[in-house]
Design a protein around this motif. Structure first.
Motif, mmCIF file in Angstrom:
data_model
loop_
_atom_site.group_PDB
_atom_site.id
_atom_site.type_symbol
_atom_site.label_atom_id
_atom_site.label_comp_id
_atom_site.label_asym_id
_atom_site.label_seq_id
_atom_site.Cartn_x
_atom_site.Cartn_y
_atom_site.Cartn_z
ATOM 1 N N THR A 306 1.647 2.125 2.211
ATOM 2 C CA THR A 306 0.143 1.758 1.832
ATOM 3 C C THR A 306 -0.715 3.187 2.459
ATOM 4 O O THR A 306 -1.690 3.887 1.749
ATOM 5 N N HIS A 336 -3.206 -4.849 -0.302
ATOM 6 C CA HIS A 336 -3.669 -3.783 -0.356
ATOM 7 C C HIS A 336 -5.231 -3.000 0.356
ATOM 8 O O HIS A 336 -5.813 -2.063 1.041
ATOM 9 N N ASP A 400 2.521 0.358 -7.082
ATOM 10 C CA ASP A 400 3.936 -0.292 -6.007
ATOM 11 C C ASP A 400 5.058 -1.033 -6.788
ATOM 12 O O ASP A 400 4.087 -1.671 -7.093
#
Ligand code: ADP
Ligand code: MG
Length: 699
Positions: A306, A336, A400
């Motif tokens: 991240t 996130h 992602d």
């Protein structure tokens, strides 16, 4: 324009004698084409096995159950008696060692008599059987005379078929198509041909369809391998051509002076690992290039992807542009956001979140700030690709867990800006060869080391019969203030989850440990899930019963114990992902894999691997060995997606070679000019990878 040389191969198969409208339909179905297949489609339909007709024993020596070709004299016929059409028509034949009966069911009257005239010599090929002490061949595959024998191939290819299409029709069509094969120029570099021992293309087609040796059709033999290589080269070349065209408008760059990135790094409570630094540097370099970035960042759960993504977003913000981060689930998107927002704030970056939950006024405000460019980075779910989500200047799309998204969704996101750079994050490490075939020619960054201070995870397999002990141990851990995950598998893999397992376990644990137990599953509403997760992170509950919703990304660093029920039902990748939820803090962690006895061989192998290592890359490689490639990404594919001939388990080596050759070609001859260029254009057409050719113009 297709090289005219190829025209004969692109003629419809209906131009072949004996292929009419009925066959057209069957061939379309067989070759998976919506239009009438062309000869090239037929020629690239490869045999799966062969029938060896080379055994030519005397009748006495024929081995029942094997395919034999007998030289016989026809003695007499016994047609099915009148009115008993279900009785067979028998033909008695012999040689100087014995008799054989040739049996025909439902034969056209007169047909068998003509095929096997009494008193004449014939060669009869088929599977020998013993019936009532007599050798018999039911429906011989071949019956030929002396002249026919000369033409009879000793080895017949066997093709995948579809109902209604006889193998004979298919073989005849292929034989006709082979006659039309023009002399094609060689597209592969001589040194590759030499190194790999590849025969010329025409010889290859000839040999796979008319095998001379039994091994001629083996996927790892030189003939099939050459075709696989050609197919891979065409694929890699097409990807490389497309990529070379993905240039930005002149003078634009997507990374600035590093000022914002430095501020973020300053704000981090830890030091970046060496591989995080390397990945961030590689990304920044890509962003500065005149060609668009297409990079895959692979790293185990907890390896710290991240923050690398955030640094990429900061780089584009340095030049006043925007980034988007799309995650497959709401939990993950929120997480996130939670990680990114405070760090970004430190650098003066504005981050917002957009999921299905932001509605009405809130959503309108986000969209307005996005369109005006006030928001530098938008984090979210599929909600990001809705039509009314408009960026001021989107320069970077971070996706992602991309394998959970379809191509359409990825494209929809990247089409929201001009020449958008793409960074894909994956916690499902895939061996490098497969990256190439699944993701095309992507650059690759790997986060191989775990952030400093991580403790190893003690992983044990425990049979269900010891469930009571495990429950007791969990109770002690709760008493000591530890955070425990208790994972129950979904009984069905679909979205319509059967919750009974998790719910029942929740009830029984709650009965023992009361309010310290929580439940989270995929069917709960977003806010409810978040609330439970937050309670868990805040130690308000100590034991979280969960379905696999916690699989991806959820971050509660204090959690140190995980129990996985029915661990034998999970795949390796999933077990690894699940276990990655613990071992994230500085305390040592324990993972208990509860399994139901008896344990199958595959399940036992999986549990062994997961106990032995926490290295996701190694686990992925073992997974590959255990299951075959199709499942590495959770998609069941027998071959490589988009490839008909190449097979990952056999031709993996060739993928990298094809890529290298494609890149070399692009360097030497980017417009595919001259003789070699013409040959390569032929290759692209043959394997239907010509879509990139208009981009580079005529040869
Ligand atoms: P993943 O790769 O699974 O997405 P995350 O980015 O969620 O991993 O990071 C996992 C955790 O590790 C987070 O809590 C993050 O703050 C922390 N982390 C990331 N990089 C480092 C580092 N270099 N040192 C220590 N902790 C780190
Ligand atoms: Mg993550």
């Amino acid at each position: 324009m297709r090289p005219p040389l190829l025209n004969p191969l692109f003629a419809p198969i209906t131009s072949l004698p004996g292929v009419g409208p009925k066959q057209d339909k069957l061939f379309r179905y067989l070759l998976d084409r919506s239009e009438t297949p062309r000869l090239v489609d037929l020629l690239l339909h490869l045999p799966v096995s062969v029938i060896d007709r080379r055994a030519r024993p005397k009748i006495r020596d024929a081995v029942p159950g094997t395919v034999v070709t007998l030289e016989v004299t026809v003695d007499r016929h016994r047609p099915a008696p009148q009115g008993r059409s279900r009785a067979p028509h028998l033909v008695y034949a012999s040689d100087d060692t014995g008799d054989v009966v040739l049996t025909y069911f439902r034969a056209q009257p007169g047909y068998v008599e003509k095929l096997l005239p009494v008193g004449e010599k014939r060669y009869v090929s088929g599977t020998a059987q013993m019936f009532d002490g007599t050798l018999q061949i039911v429906h011989p595959d071949r019956v030929v005379d002396e002249a026919g024998l000369a033409l009879l191939s000793g080895i017949d290819p066997v093709y995948p078929l579809t109902e209604g299409l006889a193998v004979g029709s298919l073989r005849r069509a292929v034989a006709q198509a082979l006659l039309k094969l023009p002399t094609l120029p060689e597209w592969t570099a001589p040194e590759v041909l030499r190194r790999c021992g590849f025969p010329p293309f025409a010889e290859v087609l000839e040999r796979v369809h008319r095998p001379v040796e039994l091994t001629d059709i083996l996927p790892d033999g030189p003939f099939w391998s050459r075709l696989a290589y050609d197919e891979l080269l065409a694929g890699q070349l097409a990807l490389a051509l497309v990529r070379a065209q993905l240039r930005r408008p002149a003078g634009t760059r997507n990374a600035g002076d590093g000022g914002l990135r430095a501020k973020i790094i300053d704000a981090l409570p830890y030091a970046l690992t060496a591989s995080q630094q390397a990945a961030a540097a590689a990304i920044a370099e890509d962003l500065r290039q005149p060609v668009r970035m297409l990079r895959l960042l692979q790293g185990d759960v907890g390896s710290g992807k991240t923050v690398v993504a955030l640094l990429a977003a900061a780089a584009v913000a340095e030049v006043g542009k925007q980034a988007a981060l799309m995650a497959p689930t709401e939990i993950l998107a929120r997480q996130h956001f939670k990680t990114i927002a405070p760090l970004a704030a430190h650098a003066g970056l504005r981050v917002a979140i957009l999921t299905g939950r932001e509605k009405g006024k809130e959503r309108r405000e986000i969209l307005a700030a996005l369109a005006s460019g006030e928001i530098h980075c938008l984090v979210g779910t599929h909600a990001l690709i809705q039509d009314d989500v408009l960026f001021n200047d989107l320069a970077l799309a971070v996706v992602d867990e991309q394998h959970r998204f379809g191509v359409r969704e990825r494209l929809a996101l990247t089409s929201k800006g001009a020449a958008v750079d793409v960074l894909v994050l994956s916690a499902t490490p895939i061996p490098r060869t497969l990256v190439l075939s699944y993701f095309g020619d992507m650059d690759l960054s790997e986060l191989r080391e775990k952030p400093a201070g991580r403790q190893p995870i003690d992983t044990r397999a425990v049979p269900n019969s010891r469930l009571a002990e495990v429950m007791d141990a969990v109770g002690r851990a709760l008493g000591a203030g530890k955070l425990v995950y208790w994972i129950c598998p979904l009984v069905e893999e679909s979205e319509t989850v059967n919750l009974t397992d998790a719910e029942q376990r929740f009830e029984s644990l709650k009965f023992r440990y009361g309010d310290r137990v929580g439940l989270v599953h995929g069917k709960m509403r977003g806010p409810d899930k978040d609330r439970v997760m937050a309670q868990f992170a805040a130690h308000e509950i100590g034991l979280l019963v969960a379905t696999t919703v916690v699989e991806v990304g959820v971050d509660v660093p204090d959690a140190t114990i995980m129990v996985i029920e029915n661990a034998e039902r999970f795949g390796l990748a999933q077990l690894h992902q699940l276990r990655g939820r613990i071992g994230r803090g500085s305390e040592s962690s324990t993972c208990l894999l509860l399994y139901k006895e008896p344990l199958g061989e595959m399940s036992a192998a999986r549990l062994r691997v997961i106990r032995e290592t926490t290295d996701g890359f190694r686990i992925a490689e073992e997974d590959l060995k255990l299951r075959g490639e199709g499942d590495v990404l959770g998609t069941r594919q027998s071959g490589l997606p988009g490839y008909r001939i190449a097979r990952p388990e056999v031709h993996a080596q060739l993928i990298a070679q094809a890529r290298d050759e494609a890149l070399q070609i692009l360097k030497d001859n980017p417009k595919l000019k001259g003789e070699r260029g013409e040959a390569l254009r032929c290759l692209l057409y043959l394997f239907e990878r010509d879509e990139a050719l208009p981009l580079i113009g005529a040869g």
